[in-house]
Design a protein around this motif. Structure first.
Motif, PDB file in Angstrom:
ATOM      1  N   ILE A 189       2.010   8.636  -8.684  1.00 16.31           N
ATOM      2  CA  ILE A 189       1.871   7.615  -7.649  1.00 16.31           C
ATOM      3  C   ILE A 189       2.044   8.307  -6.299  1.00 16.31           C
ATOM      4  O   ILE A 189       3.078   8.928  -6.038  1.00 16.31           O
ATOM      5  CB  ILE A 189       2.918   6.498  -7.801  1.00 16.31           C
ATOM      6  N   ALA A 190       1.030   8.220  -5.474  1.00 19.90           N
ATOM      7  CA  ALA A 190       1.070   8.858  -4.153  1.00 19.90           C
ATOM      8  C   ALA A 190       1.658   7.889  -3.129  1.00 19.90           C
ATOM      9  O   ALA A 190       1.337   6.698  -3.135  1.00 19.90           O
ATOM     10  CB  ALA A 190      -0.326   9.280  -3.728  1.00 19.90           C
ATOM     11  N   THR A 191       2.501   8.388  -2.260  1.00 13.87           N
ATOM     12  CA  THR A 191       3.081   7.562  -1.204  1.00 13.87           C
ATOM     13  C   THR A 191       2.646   8.087   0.162  1.00 13.87           C
ATOM     14  O   THR A 191       2.146   9.205   0.293  1.00 13.87           O
ATOM     15  CB  THR A 191       4.618   7.563  -1.278  1.00 13.87           C
ATOM     16  N   ARG A 192       2.799   7.220   1.167  1.00 13.57           N
ATOM     17  CA  ARG A 192       2.560   7.569   2.576  1.00 13.57           C
ATOM     18  C   ARG A 192       1.109   7.947   2.866  1.00 13.57           C
ATOM     19  O   ARG A 192       0.836   8.750   3.748  1.00 13.57           O
ATOM     20  CB  ARG A 192       3.493   8.700   3.013  1.00 13.57           C
ATOM     21  N   LEU A 193       0.189   7.374   2.127  1.00 14.14           N
ATOM     22  CA  LEU A 193      -1.211   7.663   2.422  1.00 14.14           C
ATOM     23  C   LEU A 193      -1.633   7.105   3.771  1.00 14.14           C
ATOM     24  O   LEU A 193      -2.576   7.608   4.385  1.00 14.14           O
ATOM     25  CB  LEU A 193      -2.126   7.104   1.321  1.00 14.14           C
ATOM     26  N   ASP A 194      -0.927   6.061   4.241  1.00 16.06           N
ATOM     27  CA  ASP A 194      -1.243   5.501   5.548  1.00 16.06           C
ATOM     28  C   ASP A 194      -0.841   6.432   6.679  1.00 16.06           C
ATOM     29  O   ASP A 194      -1.342   6.307   7.805  1.00 16.06           O
ATOM     30  CB  ASP A 194      -0.552   4.147   5.722  1.00 16.06           C
ATOM     31  N   ALA A 195       0.059   7.375   6.417  1.00 17.86           N
ATOM     32  CA  ALA A 195       0.556   8.280   7.462  1.00 17.86           C
ATOM     33  C   ALA A 195       0.065   9.704   7.282  1.00 17.86           C
ATOM     34  O   ALA A 195       0.505  10.603   8.006  1.00 17.86           O
ATOM     35  CB  ALA A 195       2.084   8.263   7.475  1.00 17.86           C
ATOM     36  N   ALA A 196      -0.844   9.925   6.335  1.00 16.04           N
ATOM     37  CA  ALA A 196      -1.339  11.283   6.066  1.00 16.04           C
ATOM     38  C   ALA A 196      -2.820  11.363   6.424  1.00 16.04           C
ATOM     39  O   ALA A 196      -3.621  10.533   5.984  1.00 16.04           O
ATOM     40  CB  ALA A 196      -1.143  11.642   4.598  1.00 16.04           C
ATOM     41  N   VAL A 208      -2.251   6.907 -10.540  1.00 21.88           N
ATOM     42  CA  VAL A 208      -2.039   5.533 -11.000  1.00 21.88           C
ATOM     43  C   VAL A 208      -1.695   4.567  -9.871  1.00 21.88           C
ATOM     44  O   VAL A 208      -1.506   3.380 -10.128  1.00 21.88           O
ATOM     45  CB  VAL A 208      -0.928   5.469 -12.074  1.00 21.88           C
ATOM     46  N   GLY A 209      -1.615   5.024  -8.638  1.00 26.53           N
ATOM     47  CA  GLY A 209      -1.311   4.117  -7.554  1.00 26.53           C
ATOM     48  C   GLY A 209      -1.179   4.850  -6.243  1.00 26.53           C
ATOM     49  O   GLY A 209      -1.003   6.065  -6.204  1.00 26.53           O
ATOM     50  N   ALA A 210      -1.273   4.076  -5.163  1.00 28.36           N
ATOM     51  CA  ALA A 210      -1.211   4.666  -3.825  1.00 28.36           C
ATOM     52  C   ALA A 210      -0.395   3.777  -2.913  1.00 28.36           C
ATOM     53  O   ALA A 210      -0.667   2.572  -2.794  1.00 28.36           O
ATOM     54  CB  ALA A 210      -2.617   4.854  -3.260  1.00 28.36           C
ATOM     55  N   GLY A 211       0.618   4.355  -2.275  1.00 26.25           N
ATOM     56  CA  GLY A 211       1.383   3.640  -1.267  1.00 26.25           C
ATOM     57  C   GLY A 211       0.649   3.686   0.053  1.00 26.25           C
ATOM     58  O   GLY A 211       0.542   4.741   0.672  1.00 26.25           O
ATOM     59  N   LEU A 212       0.124   2.531   0.484  1.00 25.66           N
ATOM     60  CA  LEU A 212      -0.737   2.476   1.670  1.00 25.66           C
ATOM     61  C   LEU A 212      -0.061   1.839   2.869  1.00 25.66           C
ATOM     62  O   LEU A 212      -0.711   1.626   3.889  1.00 25.66           O
ATOM     63  CB  LEU A 212      -2.024   1.710   1.340  1.00 25.66           C
ATOM     64  N   GLY A 213       1.212   1.529   2.767  1.00 28.68           N
ATOM     65  CA  GLY A 213       1.894   0.917   3.890  1.00 28.68           C
ATOM     66  C   GLY A 213       3.306   0.527   3.527  1.00 28.68           C
ATOM     67  O   GLY A 213       3.703   0.592   2.353  1.00 28.68           O
ATOM     68  N   ILE A 255       6.266  -4.282   1.018  1.00 27.12           N
ATOM     69  CA  ILE A 255       6.624  -4.249  -0.392  1.00 27.12           C
ATOM     70  C   ILE A 255       5.665  -5.091  -1.217  1.00 27.12           C
ATOM     71  O   ILE A 255       5.285  -4.737  -2.330  1.00 27.12           O
ATOM     72  CB  ILE A 255       8.073  -4.741  -0.590  1.00 27.12           C
ATOM     73  N   GLY A 256       5.211  -6.208  -0.652  1.00 27.75           N
ATOM     74  CA  GLY A 256       4.345  -7.105  -1.397  1.00 27.75           C
ATOM     75  C   GLY A 256       2.933  -6.601  -1.584  1.00 27.75           C
ATOM     76  O   GLY A 256       2.293  -6.875  -2.591  1.00 27.75           O
ATOM     77  N   SER A 257       2.412  -5.842  -0.608  1.00 27.69           N
ATOM     78  CA  SER A 257       1.015  -5.407  -0.687  1.00 27.69           C
ATOM     79  C   SER A 257       0.841  -3.917  -0.414  1.00 27.69           C
ATOM     80  O   SER A 257      -0.283  -3.456  -0.218  1.00 27.69           O
ATOM     81  CB  SER A 257       0.169  -6.201   0.322  1.00 27.69           C
ATOM     82  N   GLY A 258       1.922  -3.175  -0.429  1.00 27.58           N
ATOM     83  CA  GLY A 258       1.846  -1.771  -0.024  1.00 27.58           C
ATOM     84  C   GLY A 258       1.525  -0.791  -1.126  1.00 27.58           C
ATOM     85  O   GLY A 258       1.479   0.414  -0.875  1.00 27.58           O
ATOM     86  N   LEU A 259       1.303  -1.270  -2.352  1.00 24.99           N
ATOM     87  CA  LEU A 259       0.953  -0.376  -3.452  1.00 24.99           C
ATOM     88  C   LEU A 259      -0.373  -0.832  -4.040  1.00 24.99           C
ATOM     89  O   LEU A 259      -0.493  -1.940  -4.538  1.00 24.99           O
ATOM     90  CB  LEU A 259       2.026  -0.380  -4.536  1.00 24.99           C
TER      91      LEU A 259
END
Length: 326
Positions: A261-268, A286-291, A294-298
């Motif tokens: 699961i990748a995080t911080r894609l919004d800041a990269a 399997v997933g991307a942290g886009l912001g 918590i409700g819509s950031g994955l």
């Protein structure tokens, strides 16, 4: 004509790769100086000797060269670039975004984020692992939020009861989501906590960040995965150095990680580290942290979604706009 891309430290070395893999009949179509990273050569081989290098092949070459520039911007390692460009060169009829998506689909692996089965069937707990500061706690909350939005029950377990603010953060997330929070400060406690969790819940276990190169540091993680019979997923921030990210992913894969699961894609801005990690370790994305939400950031991360992240808007309509160079 079949196109392939080769990267080497020098032009003679690249030419030798062309000769060895495509033979003496290969035609050199373009060369690209990559500076300190060497040189890239795009070569073609006529599968049909009577076929002429026409408009379709010219369009393919334009697309390969422009995609090469995009991959270089993202600092994707040369070997992975060659695989992506070779896969993309046979997909030009699909358009630029689907061309890139098809190449990603053929080289990388993708899987949906974990969720309770629609029938209410059992699934193993999800054990989030990764280095310190990767965003595991927020990701655990986002997984629980996805379950709740799908009207599925979830339970959050935190094993980080010692880091400053960790317990408070987990408590805040659990309260906001309306999910039970359990604490397990050690592996023995984890077994007892799991025994009290409802069997129809998506169980998400947030772990303490570890150094994957330190065997003693990783021992509790191995025990936790075994006791919980869990599915370990690596949480890794985007934007890191490609080689470092790849080595970290390989180390966690050897610890049992089965997905990324990748995080911080919004800041990269550059995602070469993410692609290098997934490819080197063979881990499905399997997933991307886009912001921060918590409700819509994955979000789910499939080949088309990843292609959109990699492909700048100004390039989306330009790769195959014409059969000649602009």
């Amino acid at each position: 004509m079949r196109l392939r891309s080769f990267t080497a430290s020098s032009l003679p070395d690249a030419m030798e790769l062309v000769r060895r893999q495509l033979g003496d009949e290969a035609v050199i179509l373009s060369t690209q100086d990559l500076g300190e990273r060497g040189v890239r050569v795009t070569a073609g081989l006529d599968d049909d000797p009577e076929d002429q290098f026409g408009q379709n092949e010219e369009a393919a070459l334009i697309a390969v060269e422009e995609l090469s520039e995009i991959f270089d911007f993202h600092r994707i390692p040369p070997g992975l670039v060659d695989k992506l460009l070779t896969a993309a060169s046979s997909l030009t009829a699909q358009g630029p975004q689907l061309m890139l998506a098809g190449a990603l689909d053929s080289v990388l692996h993708f899987a949906p984020p974990p969720m309770v089965q629609a029938s209410g069937g059992l699934r193993p707990p999800v054990l989030l692992v990764g280095p310190s500061g990767a965003g595991k706690t927020a990701t655990a909350a986002k997984l629980c939020a996805r379950a709740r939005l799908a009207n599925r029950p979830a339970t959050l377990i935190t094993m980080d009861t010692v880091s400053a603010g960790a317990r408070e953060q987990a408590q805040a997330f659990a309260k906001a989501l309306g999910v039970p929070l359990r604490e397990a400060g050690d592996v023995e406690r984890l077994g007892a906590v799991l025994g009290d969790c409802p069997s129809d819940h998506l169980i998400v276990i947030d772990t303490v960040g570890v150094n994957p190169y330190d065997a003693d540091d990783c021992k509790p993680l191995r025990l936790a995965a075994r006791i919980a019979r869990a599915e370990p997923l690596l949480v890794l921030p985007a934007g890191g150095d490609a080689m470092e990210s790849a080595e970290v992913a390989i180390a966690f894969q050897e610890l049992g990680a089965r997905g990324l699961i990748a995080t911080r894609l919004d800041a990269a801005r550059r995602l070469g580290g993410l692609l290098a990690a997934a490819h080197a370790a063979g881990l499905p994305l399997v997933g991307a942290g886009l912001g921060p939400s918590i409700g819509s950031g994955l979000a789910s991360l499939n080949p088309v979604a990843l292609a959109r992240l990699l492909l700048p808007a100004e390039h989306e309509g330009s790769l195959l706009a014409t059969g000649t160079r602009s």
